[in-house]
Each structure stands twice: as structure tokens, then as C-alpha cells.
Design an enzyme around this catalytic site. Structure first.
Site, mmCIF file in Angstrom:
data_model
loop_
_atom_site.group_PDB
_atom_site.id
_atom_site.type_symbol
_atom_site.label_atom_id
_atom_site.label_comp_id
_atom_site.label_asym_id
_atom_site.label_seq_id
_atom_site.Cartn_x
_atom_site.Cartn_y
_atom_site.Cartn_z
ATOM 1 N N PHE A 110 6.875 5.273 12.999
ATOM 2 C CA PHE A 110 7.720 6.155 12.186
ATOM 3 C C PHE A 110 6.949 6.824 11.040
ATOM 4 O O PHE A 110 7.538 7.538 10.229
ATOM 5 C CB PHE A 110 8.927 5.383 11.625
ATOM 6 C CG PHE A 110 8.566 4.169 10.798
ATOM 7 C CD1 PHE A 110 8.223 4.280 9.454
ATOM 8 C CD2 PHE A 110 8.569 2.898 11.369
ATOM 9 C CE1 PHE A 110 7.884 3.175 8.691
ATOM 10 C CE2 PHE A 110 8.230 1.779 10.615
ATOM 11 C CZ PHE A 110 7.887 1.919 9.278
ATOM 12 N N ARG A 145 14.212 -4.739 -6.336
ATOM 13 C CA ARG A 145 14.391 -4.719 -4.882
ATOM 14 C C ARG A 145 15.799 -5.212 -4.504
ATOM 15 O O ARG A 145 16.383 -4.743 -3.530
ATOM 16 C CB ARG A 145 13.333 -5.589 -4.204
ATOM 17 C CG ARG A 145 11.901 -5.104 -4.384
ATOM 18 C CD ARG A 145 11.448 -4.144 -3.324
ATOM 19 N NE ARG A 145 11.372 -4.716 -2.000
ATOM 20 C CZ ARG A 145 10.860 -4.074 -0.956
ATOM 21 N NH1 ARG A 145 10.386 -2.832 -1.074
ATOM 22 N NH2 ARG A 145 10.813 -4.642 0.224
ATOM 23 N N THR A 161 15.719 -2.838 3.441
ATOM 24 C CA THR A 161 15.124 -1.590 3.948
ATOM 25 C C THR A 161 16.099 -0.820 4.831
ATOM 26 O O THR A 161 16.270 0.391 4.691
ATOM 27 C CB THR A 161 13.838 -1.906 4.736
ATOM 28 O OG1 THR A 161 12.942 -2.614 3.874
ATOM 29 C CG2 THR A 161 13.172 -0.637 5.247
ATOM 30 N N ARG A 220 21.266 1.000 -1.494
ATOM 31 C CA ARG A 220 21.266 1.397 -0.082
ATOM 32 C C ARG A 220 22.560 0.968 0.616
ATOM 33 O O ARG A 220 23.059 1.676 1.504
ATOM 34 C CB ARG A 220 20.043 0.816 0.624
ATOM 35 C CG ARG A 220 18.718 1.495 0.228
ATOM 36 C CD ARG A 220 17.544 0.693 0.719
ATOM 37 N NE ARG A 220 16.251 1.347 0.496
ATOM 38 C CZ ARG A 220 15.082 0.709 0.582
ATOM 39 N NH1 ARG A 220 15.069 -0.586 0.883
ATOM 40 N NH2 ARG A 220 13.954 1.354 0.375
ATOM 41 N N ASN A 241 17.025 6.290 3.500
ATOM 42 C CA ASN A 241 17.540 5.173 2.699
ATOM 43 C C ASN A 241 17.412 5.363 1.190
ATOM 44 O O ASN A 241 17.427 4.406 0.420
ATOM 45 C CB ASN A 241 16.927 3.846 3.171
ATOM 46 C CG ASN A 241 15.431 3.785 2.997
ATOM 47 O OD1 ASN A 241 14.807 4.754 2.559
ATOM 48 N ND2 ASN A 241 14.840 2.656 3.339
ATOM 49 N N HIS A 278 12.961 4.146 -3.047
ATOM 50 C CA HIS A 278 11.807 3.257 -2.862
ATOM 51 C C HIS A 278 11.652 2.380 -4.095
ATOM 52 O O HIS A 278 11.863 2.838 -5.218
ATOM 53 C CB HIS A 278 10.526 4.089 -2.700
ATOM 54 C CG HIS A 278 9.267 3.288 -2.880
ATOM 55 N ND1 HIS A 278 8.688 2.597 -1.845
ATOM 56 C CD2 HIS A 278 8.506 3.042 -3.987
ATOM 57 C CE1 HIS A 278 7.599 1.966 -2.301
ATOM 58 N NE2 HIS A 278 7.471 2.226 -3.598
HETATM 59 P P1 IDP Z 1 10.890 -0.645 1.858
HETATM 60 O O1 IDP Z 1 11.080 0.808 1.448
HETATM 61 O O2 IDP Z 1 12.188 -1.399 1.840
HETATM 62 O O3 IDP Z 1 9.799 -1.340 1.071
HETATM 63 P P2 IDP Z 1 8.996 -0.476 4.062
HETATM 64 O O4 IDP Z 1 8.900 -1.431 5.203
HETATM 65 O O5 IDP Z 1 7.914 -0.517 3.034
HETATM 66 O O6 IDP Z 1 10.440 -0.656 3.394
HETATM 67 O O7 IDP Z 1 9.080 0.986 4.698
HETATM 68 C C1 IDP Z 1 8.930 2.112 3.872
HETATM 69 C C2 IDP Z 1 9.963 3.129 4.263
HETATM 70 O O8 IDP Z 1 9.711 3.558 5.594
HETATM 71 C C3 IDP Z 1 11.411 2.643 4.301
HETATM 72 O O9 IDP Z 1 12.023 2.617 3.033
HETATM 73 C C4 IDP Z 1 12.045 3.661 5.221
HETATM 74 O O10 IDP Z 1 12.290 4.888 4.519
HETATM 75 C C5 IDP Z 1 10.929 3.901 6.223
HETATM 76 N N1 IDP Z 1 11.094 3.062 7.407
HETATM 77 C C6 IDP Z 1 10.835 1.741 7.526
HETATM 78 N N2 IDP Z 1 11.098 1.301 8.760
HETATM 79 C C7 IDP Z 1 11.525 2.387 9.459
HETATM 80 C C8 IDP Z 1 11.951 2.593 10.806
HETATM 81 O O11 IDP Z 1 11.998 1.672 11.631
HETATM 82 N N3 IDP Z 1 12.323 3.868 11.138
HETATM 83 C C9 IDP Z 1 12.280 4.910 10.263
HETATM 84 N N4 IDP Z 1 11.887 4.753 8.985
HETATM 85 C C10 IDP Z 1 11.514 3.516 8.587
HETATM 86 MG MG MG Z 2 7.768 -0.940 1.041
#
Ligand code: IDP
Ligand code: MG
Length: 148
Positions: A57, A85, A91, A102, A112, A115
């Protein structure tokens, strides 16, 4: 005092959630130390999400982040990384409890809204990346009403 990097993503800005989100961190008692509205380019977004570059992604994520202005912030306070968080939620918004940002304002994982740094270390790295000019030096006069 601990600091974290928080970014309201382009969907959150477009949807008019900036004030609501800032209010949640303010009302908790955290202190706003940095704040700017900024549209970042592809190279910058790739740097911010470098740890995820192998994910399927990744390209879509970068397109999402560069699709409009984001509100970049530094928040300060005791345990602000972990508590931030929790305020943000999981996430995937489908797994985020109601009452989290979220959980209340998002549906899809790829939209979402927000960050937040996942550790004190990544917070330091992200603050250095997003605020090379430095952040505000001030101490809230509410300090002794929030901390014992
Ligand atoms: P986080 O934002 O909760 O720390 P991370 O795993 O660091 O999550 O991923 C960063 C961002 O990447 C997420 O907030 C989301 O916007 C995007 N993301 C994560 N997993 C997916 C997915 O499976 N599909 C599409 N976007 C994703
Ligand atoms: Mg992250």
C-alpha cells in the site's frame, strides 16, 4: 517532557476536523509546541513513511499524503506518545473504539484522518524531519493545574 509528532492527514483537513482534533489534545492537557499547514512533495512523504516502503500500500499511502495540505503538529506532555496513540485509535478505523479520533471519524484504513508517532524515538525523528526550523519555546501557565 515527552513530545510526539501528530499530523492531520489531507482527508482530515478537507473534512474540517482540524479544530476538533486539536481540541481533543488540548482538553486532555497536552501542550501544543508546533503547528503548521503544509503540502509535502512525494520525496518528503516517502521519507516520512520510509519504514513502510516495502508494503503493497506504500504508493497509495504516499499519493494520499501528498493529495492536499496536512496539519503538522508537535504535542508535549507526560506519556504523550502512548496516550496520543490511544486518543487516535487503532490503525484500522474498523478496530478503533468509539471515542477515539479514528473510531469517531474514519471508516477505511487508507483514509484514517491522522498520524501519531509510534515511539519516543520515532517522535524525535519525525519532529526533526517536519520541523527543521524548530518549535515554540513556551510553558503553559496551566502546568500546575494539570500535573501534581
Ligand atoms: P499507524 O498510522 O497507526 O502508525 P502504520 O502501520 O504506521 O499505522 O501505517 C501508516 C499508515 O499507512 C496508516 O495510518 C494508514 O494510513 C496506512 N496503511 C496502513 N496499513 C494499510 C493498509 O493495509 N492499506 C492501506 N493503507 C494502510
Ligand atoms: Mg505508524
Amino acid at each position: 517532557m515527552e513530545q510526539t509528532f501528530v499530523m492531520i492527514k489531507p482527508d482530515g483537513v478537507q473534512r474540517g476536523l482540524v479544530g476538533e482534533i486539536i481540541g481533543r489534545f488540548e482538553k486532555k492537557g497536552f501542550t501544543l509546541k508546533g503547528l503548521k499547514l503544509i503540502t509535502v512533495d512525494r520525496h518528503f512523504a516517502e521519507q516520512h513513511y520510509a519504514d513502510l516502503s516495502a508494503k503493497p500500500f506504500f504508493n497509495g499511502l504516499v499519493e494520499y499524503i501528498i493529495s492536499g495540505p496536512v496539519a503538522a503538529m508537535v504535542w508535549e506532555g507526560k506519556n504523550v506518545v502512548t496516550t496520543g496513540r490511544k486518543i487516535i485509535g487503532a490503525t484500522n478505523p474498523a478496530d478503533s473504539a468509539p471515542g477515539t479520533i479514528r473510531g469517531d471519524y474514519a471508516i477505511d484504513i487508507g483514509r484514517n484522518v491522522i498520524h501519531g508517532s509510534d515511539s519516543v524515538e520515532s517522535g524525535k525523528k519525525e519532529i526533526a524531519l517536519w520541523f527543521p526550523e524548530g518549535i515554540a519555546e513556551w510553558r503553559s501557565s496551566l502546568h500546575s493545574w494539570i500535573y501534581e
